[in-house]
Design an enzyme around this catalytic site. Structure first.
Site, mmCIF file in Angstrom:
data_model
loop_
_atom_site.group_PDB
_atom_site.id
_atom_site.type_symbol
_atom_site.label_atom_id
_atom_site.label_comp_id
_atom_site.label_asym_id
_atom_site.label_seq_id
_atom_site.Cartn_x
_atom_site.Cartn_y
_atom_site.Cartn_z
ATOM 1 C CB THR A 1 53.409 -13.383 20.062
ATOM 2 O OG1 THR A 1 53.239 -13.374 18.641
ATOM 3 C CG2 THR A 1 54.685 -12.672 20.414
ATOM 4 N NE ARG B 1 45.655 -23.695 16.351
ATOM 5 C CZ ARG B 1 44.736 -22.896 15.810
ATOM 6 N NH1 ARG B 1 43.754 -23.406 15.090
ATOM 7 N NH2 ARG B 1 44.809 -21.590 15.964
ATOM 8 C CE LYS C 1 45.565 -17.132 12.186
ATOM 9 N NZ LYS C 1 46.949 -17.526 12.457
ATOM 10 C CG PHE D 1 39.395 -18.176 15.601
ATOM 11 C CD1 PHE D 1 40.245 -17.398 14.833
ATOM 12 C CD2 PHE D 1 38.688 -19.183 14.959
ATOM 13 C CE1 PHE D 1 40.387 -17.605 13.464
ATOM 14 C CE2 PHE D 1 38.824 -19.400 13.592
ATOM 15 C CZ PHE D 1 39.666 -18.613 12.857
ATOM 16 C CD1 TRP E 1 55.835 -9.299 18.279
ATOM 17 C CD2 TRP E 1 57.159 -7.497 18.389
ATOM 18 N NE1 TRP E 1 56.163 -8.946 16.991
ATOM 19 C CE2 TRP E 1 56.977 -7.838 17.035
ATOM 20 C CE3 TRP E 1 57.964 -6.404 18.705
ATOM 21 C CZ2 TRP E 1 57.550 -7.127 15.993
ATOM 22 C CZ3 TRP E 1 58.545 -5.683 17.678
ATOM 23 C CH2 TRP E 1 58.328 -6.044 16.335
#
Length: 558
Positions: A75, A96, A107, A303, A411
């Site tokens: 985001t 990705r 997830k 990650f 967001w």
């Protein structure tokens, strides 16, 4: 807080025809291979013609260790790309592709969220342009050719006990982790143990994301080790004459995908290797193409920074010759509170002291990133419940550590909510302060590379491994693989190999359970702790909530 879900926001987007997005980058319509009206692949001929153009500036977005509270790395990547365009920079993002396994598991998708998304969200999180299906097919073609070769006489003298090439499927399916294949009689081959990984863990995926063109792709595919003989000499994919057909299957998948953000800015979405077992970055060809077409390219790595950023720097940048100009380290107040010892159920309450305790995790990542010679800014991904005292605690901590923390509201507000971060990124990138260097030299021994990452990134006392692992590394060095970088496969939740140890633990070792040679991708994987290459579904998978509405719209994706 938006009253609409991510998928509702995405469905209401005012998308432009993909040819208009391509035109903004100077891509002629004839060099776009459209998949409908809102997504396309960029033709290889056009990409080949970009080689002499100068590169834009490369910005990495990474994060603290992931928690159930969420960090919002994708985001932030999308919001920052939109904000850079808002302040007058020609910017593109590179992220990705999403795997079906996490989408239907726990997830969720990989398109961002709120008003900082890439669209078409449903397509991106489902079949998209078929790249993952092509990778799955190419991988399993090789699997079939291995068993077929053994069936028809085994001229290569493959030891069926030492076949290391497993099959893949792009789904979380724990029942397939370990199987027995070729049962049912003579006509079905020779029974043996086998198993499945998820497609994003395939070496073919890692290769597609590191290859520079189709010739490089085929060479790397041929270099993959699929099995060993009784004398332990390797059998390569090219020995089975599989590399040509695999390249054919991957020809279209090799071309980067072009889509757009909610604010109609260009986004390259291509590839998706696991950030545990592989390097967790989008494709080199997408990143390099974007750099030739944009002043700024914002990309992310999987990650937390201890895995994704380290591999981005030490594998992707090293092998592709990329030099990042700045890094953004994403954190949320909620995640910092979890790192400070607050349970997920209690995150709603204000607790500036827990935030200060949790900042130890942030500080370690900040220090690690600076160690690569890349200037860093911290992005506080804002939630509506964050209090001024909690935000101030983070900003004060980061200031004491020689950096700046910027509150970001992408967001809820899109690019407008992150313009302050964009301005800061531009100042850092254009200051000339970057002096990027990987963590270790190519000529360092393989175990020394592993130990260097353990000590300098995880802040461990040492990496430990038994004699068998060390002997295997020495054997690979003797075979000419000693120059390869190492790819650390460990839990994403902690600097240690124990996922329950949050914050910034010290006084720990990093045990290396096994090592694997990804000769085609060009790295050595060090497996630390329990790492699953085939995830399982949770007790209540997201798939239970995904359906078509009466109007024919996808519901439940997130």
């Amino acid at each position: 807080m938006s009253q609409f879900s991510d998928i509702e926001i995405a469905r209401a987007a005012d998308k432009l025809p993909i040819q208009e997005i391509g035109a903004r980058l100077g891509i002629p319509a004839a060099d776009l291979l459209p998949y409908g009206h809102d997504k396309a692949k960029v033709g290889q001929r056009f990409i080949d013609g970009l080689k002499d153009r100068p590169d834009g500036r490369l910005i990495l977005v990474t994060a603290i260790n992931p928690t159930p509270a969420g960090e919002g790395k994708t985001t932030t990547t999308v919001g920052l790309g939109d904000a850079l365009n808002r302040i007058g920079k020609n910017a593109a993002i590179c992220i990705r592709e999403a795997s079906l396994g996490p989408n239907f598991g726990m997830k969720g998708g990989a398109a961002g969220g709120g008003y900082a998304q890439v669209v078409p969200m449903e397509d991106m999180n489902l079949h998209f342009t078929g790249d993952f299906h092509a990778i799955t097919s190419a991988h399993n073609l090789l699997s079939a050719m291995i068993d077929n070769h053994v069936y028809w006489g085994n001229d290569l003298e493959i030891d069926t006990r030492r076949i290391v090439w497993r099959r893949v499927v792009d789904m979380n399916d724990r029942a397939l982790r370990q199987i027995t294949a070729s049962l049912g009689g003579v006509t079905n081959g020779f029974p043996r143990e086998a198993g499945f990984d998820i497609t994003v863990a395939s070496e073919v995926m890692a290769i597609l994301c590191l290859a520079t063109d189709l010739d490089d792709l085929q060479r790397r595919l041929g270099d993959m080790i699929v099995a060993y003989r009784r004398d332990k000499t390797p059998v390569f994919a090219r020995d089975l004459k599989a590399d040509g057909a695999m390249t054919v299957l991957l020809r279209d998948a090799m071309q980067p995908n072009l889509v757009q953000t909610l604010e109609n800015n260009p986004a390259f979405v291509h590839g998706g290797p696991f950030a545990n077992i592989a390097h967790g970055c989008n494709s080199v060809i997408a990143t390099k193409t974007a750099l030739k077409l944009s002043d700024y390219v914002v990309t992310e790595a999987g990650f937390g920074a201890d895995l994704g950023a380290e591999k981005f720097f030490d594998i992707k940048c090293r092998k592709a010759g990329l030099r990042p100009d700045a890094a953004v380290l994403v954190a949320t107040i909620r995640a910092l509170k979890m790192n400070g010892g607050v349970a997920k159920a209690d995150l709603g309450g204000a607790d500036a002291e827990a935030v200060r305790r949790g900042c130890a995790n942030l500080g370690r990542h900040l220090s690690n990133l600076k160690g690569f010679g890349v200037p860093v800014v911290v992005a506080i991904n804002h939630f509506s419940g964050d209090t001024p005292a909690e935000i101030t605690a983070v900003q004060d901590y980061v200031r004491e550590h020689g950096a700046e923390a910027v509150v970001c509201r992408h967001w809820a507000e899109g690019g407008r909510g992150v313009e302050a971060l964009a301005e800061k990124v531009v100042r850092l990138a254009e200051s000339g302060a970057a002096s990027f260097a990987p963590l270790y030299e190519d000529g360092m021994g393989l175990f020394d590379k592993i130990d260097t990452v353990a000590r300098r990134i995880y802040h461990a006392d040492q990496a430990i491994a038994d004699a068998t692992v060390r002997q295997q590394l020495h054997a690979w060095e003797a075979q000419g693989y000693g120059h390869l970088p190492v790819c650390m496969a460990k839990t994403q939740y902690s600097f240690t190999t124990d996922p329950t140890l949050r914050g910034a633990p010290v006084g720990h070792d990093v045990p290396v359970r096994e090592v694997r040679l990804s000769a085609g991708a060009g790295f050595v994987v060090a497996v630390c702790g329990d790492i699953m290459t085939m995830p399982g579904l949770p007790r209540e998978p997201a798939a239970e909530r995904i359906r078509l509405s009466e109007a024919g719209h996808v519901e439940g994706l997130f």
